[in-house]
Design an enzyme around this catalytic site. Structure first.
Site, PDB file in Angstrom:
ATOM      1  CG  ASN A 272      -2.167  -0.856   0.968  1.00  0.00           C
ATOM      2  OD1 ASN A 272      -2.490  -1.170  -0.185  1.00  0.00           O
ATOM      3  ND2 ASN A 272      -2.848  -1.257   2.032  1.00  0.00           N
TER       4      ASN A 272
ATOM      5  CG  HIS B  64       0.603  -9.897   5.391  1.00  0.00           C
ATOM      6  ND1 HIS B  64      -0.044 -10.942   4.762  1.00  0.00           N
ATOM      7  CD2 HIS B  64       0.879 -10.328   6.637  1.00  0.00           C
ATOM      8  CE1 HIS B  64      -0.147 -11.964   5.588  1.00  0.00           C
ATOM      9  NE2 HIS B  64       0.401 -11.612   6.732  1.00  0.00           N
ATOM     10  CB  CYS B  65      -0.057  -3.090   4.350  1.00  0.00           C
ATOM     11  SG  CYS B  65      -0.354  -2.696   6.065  1.00  0.00           S
ATOM     12  CB  ALA B  66       0.635  -6.433   0.262  1.00  0.00           C
TER      13      ALA B  66
END
Ligand SMILES: Cc1ncc(COP(=O)(O)O)c(C=O)c1O
Length: 377
Positions: free
Chosen positions: A97, A335-337
């Site tokens: 992100n 995982h912010c992804a």
């Protein structure tokens, strides 16, 4: 048992802690501002730390290293300072992100964002990137050095050649690269390499590094005090690193990062060899216990990150059970992804991520494998 190094490394090396404490006790004043002895000592210590970081990354000139608050701030600085309405950028489908969200904001402002799909193991194919840059005038190619979900290491030197052949700049998110991978920014040929100070670089939270190649000069993100400026005081300086370091820096954090860079210069190769051995054991053991490992097969080099799914078991519940019943710290979810999980086939479920790092031992891997085998029984 700490298996969440990809979020932030822990524990920090004693040398790093000592340097942070020294930065708050032995040193004082504001480097680059006041001319008294304490502030001058502080400025010298910050310069020395910057030189240590530059050496670690292979940057010949420490002025090309700006210290910011983290990789997120660094990625925002480079992307928003370089791209503007009408530009076109090619980016991999694995990005965190820290890249995806600034690019989304830029796309609203008129930047065309072309996403190149990585394969199911999380590998970005330079030929696919070449096809994307050939389909229209491209200002930049953006790719992470290593995936925070799959651990895949990307062929950055090849991607840089593709970008430069098309007249585009190469911007790298090295949050999971530097430290886990030996980095030489000159050999890679990149225009910008951005990293966290607090992950595999082993520094404290609150520091990040932006390497900008000579001649690559995004606009600064903020204007303000830099300690210089002279008579033309209203105009923010264009000298490096002052241009990218408006406002008082995190001196204790920078000193901690410098100590970490010196430690990695001595021990980095040995640490990486140990991480490679341990991550392979972890990968093979998890597959043996019935988990599906995302990313490349066990015999392909990766950074020490392994994310898994299980046909019956939910990742969040696994992470909670590991924490509460076994005292093992991991991280579940996206995982912010979310882009990366979609690419790897885990967009709907997320995954359980186990990440190793400096100080990880065989007994950590054994503890995780025993617990996860028991939970899957
Ligand atoms: C690939 C990647 N990029 C960027 C970041 C953000 O780093 P920072 O916490 O230093 O802002 C992370 C952190 O998890 C990451 O894994």
């Amino acid at each position: 048992v700490y298996l969440d190094h990809a979020a932030t490394s822990w524990p920090k090396p004693t040398q790093v802690i000592d340097a942070v404490v020294s930065g708050m006790t032995d040193l004082g004043g504001n480097p680059g501002r006041s001319a008294h002895e304490l502030a001058m000592d502080s400025a010298r210590a910050v310069h020395a730390a910057r030189c240590d970081v530059a050496r670690l990354l292979g940057a010949p000139d420490p002025r090309d290293i700006a210290i910011v608050s983290g990789c997120t701030e660094g990625c925002n600085l480079v992307l928003k300072g370089f791209l503007g309405p009408g530009d076109r950028v090619v980016v991999s489908s694995l990005e965190h992100n820290s890249i995806a969200r600034p690019l989304n904001a830029l796309s609203v402002a008129g930047v065309e964002v072309i996403v190149v799909e990585a394969d199911a193991t999380g590998a970005v194919d330079p030929a696919a990137v070449a096809a994307a840059v050939a389909s229209g005038p491209t200002r930049a190619v953006v790719c992470m050095h290593a995936s925070n979900v799959a651990g895949t290491i990307q062929p950055i030197a090849d991607l840089t050649r593709v970008a430069h052949d098309a007249g585009a700049a190469m911007i790298v998110d090295g949050a999971q690269g530097a430290g886990h991978v030996a980095v030489d920014v000159v050999a890679l040929g990149v225009d910008a390499y951005v990293c966290s100070g607090h992950k595999a670089l082993l520094g404290p939270e609150g520091v990040g590094v932006v390497y900008l190649a000579p001649g690559f000069a995004p606009r600064e993100a903020s204007q303000g005090g830099t300690g210089d400026g002279g008579i033309n005081g209203d105009v923010h300086p264009t000298t490096r690193p002052q241009r990218y370091e408006a406002g008082t820096r995190n001196v204790p954090g920078i000193l901690g990062l410098g100590a970490a860079a010196r430690l990695l210069a001595e021990q980095g190769d040995a640490t990486r060899a140990e991480e490679a051995r341990l991550v392979r054991r972890l990968h093979e053991g998890l597959e043996y216990a019935g988990y599906t490992v995302l990313g490349p097969p066990a015999d392909v080099p990766r950074v020490p990150i392994v994310s898994v799914t299980h046909p019956r078991l939910d990742a969040d519940r696994l992470a909670n059970a590991l924490d509460e019943r076994y005292g093992i710290a991991t991280r579940a979810g996206l995982h912010c992804a979310p882009w990366a999980h979609r690419t790897l086939g885990s967009g709907a479920t997320g995954a359980l991520r186990l990440s190793l790092g400096w100080g990880s031992r065989d007994c950590d891997v054994d503890a995780a494998l025993d617990a996860l085998a028991e939970l899957a029984r």
